[in-house]
Design a protein around this motif. Sequence first.
Motif, short mmCIF file in Angstrom:
data_model
loop_
_atom_site.label_atom_id
_atom_site.label_comp_id
_atom_site.label_asym_id
_atom_site.label_seq_id
_atom_site.Cartn_x
_atom_site.Cartn_y
_atom_site.Cartn_z
N LEU A 132 0.82 -1.20 0.00
CA LEU A 132 0.00 0.00 0.00
C LEU A 132 0.86 1.26 0.00
CD1 LEU A 132 -2.75 -0.76 2.68
CD2 LEU A 132 -3.06 -0.59 0.21
N PRO A 133 0.39 2.30 -0.70
CA PRO A 133 1.06 3.60 -0.55
C PRO A 133 0.67 4.20 0.80
CG PRO A 133 -0.87 3.81 -1.93
CD PRO A 133 -0.72 2.34 -1.62
N ASP A 134 1.26 5.31 1.16
CA ASP A 134 0.93 5.99 2.41
C ASP A 134 -0.46 6.61 2.28
OD1 ASP A 134 0.70 7.48 4.70
OD2 ASP A 134 2.62 8.49 4.49
N LEU A 135 -1.44 5.98 2.90
CA LEU A 135 -2.83 6.42 2.77
C LEU A 135 -3.06 7.82 3.35
CD1 LEU A 135 -4.74 3.13 3.67
CD2 LEU A 135 -3.98 3.95 1.43
N ALA A 136 -2.23 8.23 4.28
CA ALA A 136 -2.40 9.54 4.92
C ALA A 136 -2.15 10.69 3.94
CB ALA A 136 -1.47 9.66 6.12
N LEU A 137 -1.59 10.40 2.78
CA LEU A 137 -1.30 11.44 1.79
C LEU A 137 -2.52 11.82 0.95
CD1 LEU A 137 2.13 10.12 0.47
CD2 LEU A 137 1.73 11.94 2.14
N TYR A 138 -3.60 11.07 1.09
CA TYR A 138 -4.76 11.26 0.20
C TYR A 138 -5.98 11.80 0.93
CZ TYR A 138 -1.86 8.55 -2.90
OH TYR A 138 -0.81 8.13 -3.67
N GLU A 139 -6.77 12.59 0.20
CA GLU A 139 -8.03 13.12 0.72
C GLU A 139 -9.17 12.13 0.51
OE1 GLU A 139 -8.84 16.98 -0.97
OE2 GLU A 139 -6.73 17.53 -0.79
N GLN A 140 -9.03 11.29 -0.51
CA GLN A 140 -10.02 10.26 -0.82
C GLN A 140 -9.29 8.98 -1.19
OE1 GLN A 140 -12.29 12.28 -4.07
NE2 GLN A 140 -14.02 11.39 -2.98
N ILE A 141 -9.78 7.87 -0.64
CA ILE A 141 -9.24 6.56 -0.98
C ILE A 141 -10.43 5.68 -1.32
CG2 ILE A 141 -7.86 4.61 -0.18
CD1 ILE A 141 -7.10 6.87 2.14
N ILE A 142 -10.37 5.03 -2.46
CA ILE A 142 -11.45 4.12 -2.86
C ILE A 142 -10.87 2.71 -2.92
CG2 ILE A 142 -13.11 3.50 -4.65
CD1 ILE A 142 -13.09 6.46 -5.52
N PHE A 143 -11.42 1.84 -2.08
CA PHE A 143 -11.05 0.43 -2.12
C PHE A 143 -12.19 -0.33 -2.80
CE2 PHE A 143 -8.38 1.61 1.52
CZ PHE A 143 -7.22 0.92 1.23
N TYR A 144 -11.84 -1.28 -3.65
CA TYR A 144 -12.87 -2.15 -4.23
C TYR A 144 -12.52 -3.60 -3.92
CZ TYR A 144 -9.61 -2.64 -8.19
OH TYR A 144 -8.52 -2.89 -8.97
N HIS A 145 -13.59 -4.40 -3.73
CA HIS A 145 -13.41 -5.78 -3.30
C HIS A 145 -14.41 -6.68 -4.00
CE1 HIS A 145 -12.61 -9.16 -0.69
NE2 HIS A 145 -13.89 -9.24 -0.39
N ASN A 146 -13.91 -7.74 -4.61
CA ASN A 146 -14.77 -8.75 -5.24
C ASN A 146 -15.17 -9.77 -4.18
OD1 ASN A 146 -14.44 -11.28 -7.80
ND2 ASN A 146 -16.18 -10.03 -7.29
N VAL A 147 -16.40 -9.65 -3.71
CA VAL A 147 -16.90 -10.53 -2.64
C VAL A 147 -17.09 -11.94 -3.17
CG1 VAL A 147 -18.76 -10.87 -0.97
CG2 VAL A 147 -18.01 -8.55 -1.53
N SER A 148 -17.71 -12.04 -4.34
CA SER A 148 -17.92 -13.31 -5.03
C SER A 148 -18.14 -12.97 -6.50
CB SER A 148 -19.11 -14.07 -4.42
OG SER A 148 -20.31 -13.42 -4.74
N PRO A 149 -18.32 -13.97 -7.37
CA PRO A 149 -18.39 -13.66 -8.81
C PRO A 149 -19.36 -12.53 -9.20
CG PRO A 149 -18.21 -16.00 -8.52
CD PRO A 149 -18.34 -15.41 -7.13
#
Length: 179
Positions: free
Chosen positions: A60-77
């Motif tokens: 991961l990059p340093d998350l504290a440097l960003y105003e917005q962070i978008i994480f995406y996750h494939n829960v299932s197909p």
Amino acid sequence: DDENITEFLSDLPVRIRVCLGQITSTDLSELLTPLNTERLIVLATHLLPQSSNDYTFDLLPDLALYEQIIFYHNVSPNQWAVFLVLPSKIKGQMHIKVEGFFVGEVEMTEISDIVRSLYKAFYHYFENPLLVEWRRRLHIPTTIAGNDSFWLYIIIVYLSRQANYLDLSMALVTIHKLV
């Protein structure tokens, strides 16, 4: 000109897979990486520590440097979770607002491990004391979603542009597919 045509043709297979709902993780990375800016980053959750004993944040990059962070996750197909993370400092206390957007029938128990990993990342990158607030903002049922990976892409694009995701409709999604 020839350069634009070449670029269009090189992107064509990815765009066809997106429209057909056959998107791959590589396709997602190619489509979402251009959204990254100095204030916004889009990341897949597989970059987070994956087990309760894992505290490695090398990917991961340093998350504290960003105003917005978008994480995406494939829960299932046919199920996706998107987490819009908005860190801010309020009265000297670090405050993180996490807004959840879900495509398909995602149960909260299915994302509990990812939520724990997000907490670990928050405590690693942001100063304590830390207040984390969670909200479920949008759920697109499987019956509406159809092409779940395209909905994922559209939600992330709308969030990255700070557009009103509540304006999304089947007509707008169709227009985005054609553009």
